[in-house]
Motif scaffolding. Structure first.
Motif, PDB file in Angstrom:
ATOM      1  N   LEU A 157       0.816  -1.262   0.003  1.00  0.00           N
ATOM      2  CA  LEU A 157       0.189   0.048  -0.147  1.00  0.00           C
ATOM      3  C   LEU A 157       0.934   1.520   0.129  1.00  0.00           C
ATOM      4  CD1 LEU A 157      -0.849  -1.809   2.906  1.00  0.00           C
ATOM      5  CD2 LEU A 157      -3.044  -0.851   1.903  1.00  0.00           C
ATOM      6  N   GLY A 158       0.280   2.360  -0.405  1.00  0.00           N
ATOM      7  CA  GLY A 158       1.054   3.706  -0.152  1.00  0.00           C
ATOM      8  C   GLY A 158      -0.120   4.574   0.610  1.00  0.00           C
ATOM      9  N   ALA A 159       0.736   5.170   1.629  1.00  0.00           N
ATOM     10  CA  ALA A 159       0.099   5.900   2.699  1.00  0.00           C
ATOM     11  C   ALA A 159       0.136   7.335   2.148  1.00  0.00           C
ATOM     12  CB  ALA A 159       0.489   5.748   4.124  1.00  0.00           C
ATOM     13  N   SER A 160      -1.037   8.047   2.154  1.00  0.00           N
ATOM     14  CA  SER A 160      -0.847   9.584   2.000  1.00  0.00           C
ATOM     15  C   SER A 160      -2.048  10.401   2.810  1.00  0.00           C
ATOM     16  CB  SER A 160      -1.263  10.033   0.483  1.00  0.00           C
ATOM     17  OG  SER A 160      -2.699   9.808   0.108  1.00  0.00           O
ATOM     18  N   PRO A 161      -1.947  11.696   2.987  1.00  0.00           N
ATOM     19  CA  PRO A 161      -2.920  12.333   3.768  1.00  0.00           C
ATOM     20  C   PRO A 161      -4.470  12.071   3.226  1.00  0.00           C
ATOM     21  CG  PRO A 161      -1.088  13.825   3.243  1.00  0.00           C
ATOM     22  CD  PRO A 161      -0.911  12.494   2.509  1.00  0.00           C
ATOM     23  N   ASP A 162      -4.538  11.530   2.126  1.00  0.00           N
ATOM     24  CA  ASP A 162      -5.912  11.147   1.493  1.00  0.00           C
ATOM     25  C   ASP A 162      -6.473   9.713   1.710  1.00  0.00           C
ATOM     26  OD1 ASP A 162      -5.997  13.746   0.528  1.00  0.00           O
ATOM     27  OD2 ASP A 162      -5.086  13.304  -1.458  1.00  0.00           O
ATOM     28  N   ALA A 219      -8.582   5.765   6.378  1.00  0.00           N
ATOM     29  CA  ALA A 219      -7.877   7.052   6.010  1.00  0.00           C
ATOM     30  C   ALA A 219      -7.261   7.617   7.507  1.00  0.00           C
ATOM     31  CB  ALA A 219      -8.749   8.104   5.443  1.00  0.00           C
ATOM     32  N   ALA A 220      -7.867   7.248   8.536  1.00  0.00           N
ATOM     33  CA  ALA A 220      -7.431   7.887   9.880  1.00  0.00           C
ATOM     34  C   ALA A 220      -6.130   6.989   9.954  1.00  0.00           C
ATOM     35  CB  ALA A 220      -8.158   7.315  10.714  1.00  0.00           C
ATOM     36  N   LEU A 221      -5.770   5.841   9.936  1.00  0.00           N
ATOM     37  CA  LEU A 221      -4.491   5.199   9.968  1.00  0.00           C
ATOM     38  C   LEU A 221      -3.520   5.617   9.140  1.00  0.00           C
ATOM     39  CD1 LEU A 221      -2.860   3.040  11.420  1.00  0.00           C
ATOM     40  CD2 LEU A 221      -3.763   1.472   9.758  1.00  0.00           C
ATOM     41  N   SER A 222      -4.001   6.073   7.550  1.00  0.00           N
ATOM     42  CA  SER A 222      -3.234   6.488   6.774  1.00  0.00           C
ATOM     43  C   SER A 222      -2.484   7.957   7.274  1.00  0.00           C
ATOM     44  CB  SER A 222      -3.728   6.506   5.408  1.00  0.00           C
ATOM     45  OG  SER A 222      -2.839   7.209   4.479  1.00  0.00           O
TER      46      SER A 222
END
Length: 250
Positions: A157-162, A219-222
């Motif tokens: 996965l890729g995590a971003s603010p979105d 989204a919260a975890l990201s």
């Protein structure tokens, strides 16, 4: 791009410029001394530039620490208060792990903070045809194991603010999925890793997204991953400066 997403990029871009500006304010031109060959060398570990380097590092530490709070950041306190995810972090290590139990499953999500130092701008086109620059993703890998299966899911996965973007879902023997080291990584890469996630049928993609969201991969975890990566990168950088300064002064 949101202000939150710009923070790591701006910090990386501005840090060298601020150092240069700070150096230009205090540097005083001087003639370069020429050492005669017969002059004895300084003692080992006590070169002529040691004090200058230590002073420069001390100034950098003071600058980076200015306004920093010693209290635990709110996003970290919130994660601990919720009691769902456990955080495992080693100072100066690029990898950070958050893990949890979900029924008979164990979820272990690993992410790398080095992505903040090497942001790769990705351009896309919005609905109005304007070219926009998307925030770089923080590389993450989710390992899902369950007591009743000899297999394990390994999801990139890729995590971003979105939020998260799933790029690949692979399934391996549990032992191979859990193994560390170069050899294990080579064996995984030599195995069939499944199709690219965005080539799957949209119904399957949506079902996978719901599967992950139910387990708290949302989204919260990201957002937590992005915030914690910024926090840890800054903390490790100041620690690195302090260690180098201590070595130079020893």
């Amino acid at each position: 791009m949101s202000l939150h997403a710009l923070r790591p990029v701006l910090r990386s871009a501005l840090r060298p410029a601020l150092r240069t500006l700070r150096a230009s304010r205090v540097s005083i031109p001087r003639a370069t001394a020429v050492r005669a060959f017969h002059v004895s060398r300084p003692a080992y570990g006590s070169g002529e530039t040691d004090s200058e380097l230590a002073a420069a590092i001390a100034a950098e530490i003071a600058y980076e620490s200015e306004g920093a709070s010693s209290s635990k950041p709110g996003f970290l306190q919130e994660l601990e208060d919720e009691g769902v995810w456990s955080l495992s972090d080693t100072a100066n290590s690029d990898d950070v792990v958050v893990s949890r139990k979900f029924g008979d499953e164990t979820l272990k999500l690993t992410f790398q903070i080095s992505d903040l130092d090497n942001p790769e701008a990705v351009e896309s086109v919005d609905a109005d045809g304007n070219v926009v620059e998307d925030p770089a993703y923080i590389t993450s890998s989710l390992l899902v194991t369950k007591s009743g299966s000899k297999k394990a899911l390994l999801i990139d996965l890729g995590a971003s603010p979105d939020g998260f973007e799933v790029t690949n879902v692979a399934i391996y023997d549990k032992g191979l999925a859990e193994a560390d080291g170069v050899e294990a990584d080579w064996k995984r890469r030599s195995s069939y890793m499944g199709p690219q996630f965005d080539t799957l049928d949209s119904v399957v993609q949506d079902a996978f997204q719901a599967y992950l969201a139910e387990r708290g991969i949302d989204a919260a975890l990201s957002n937590f991953i992005v915030s914690y990566s910024e926090y840890k990168e800054q903390k490790d950088y100041v620690g690195w400066l302090s260690d180098v300064k201590e070595f130079v002064n020893a």
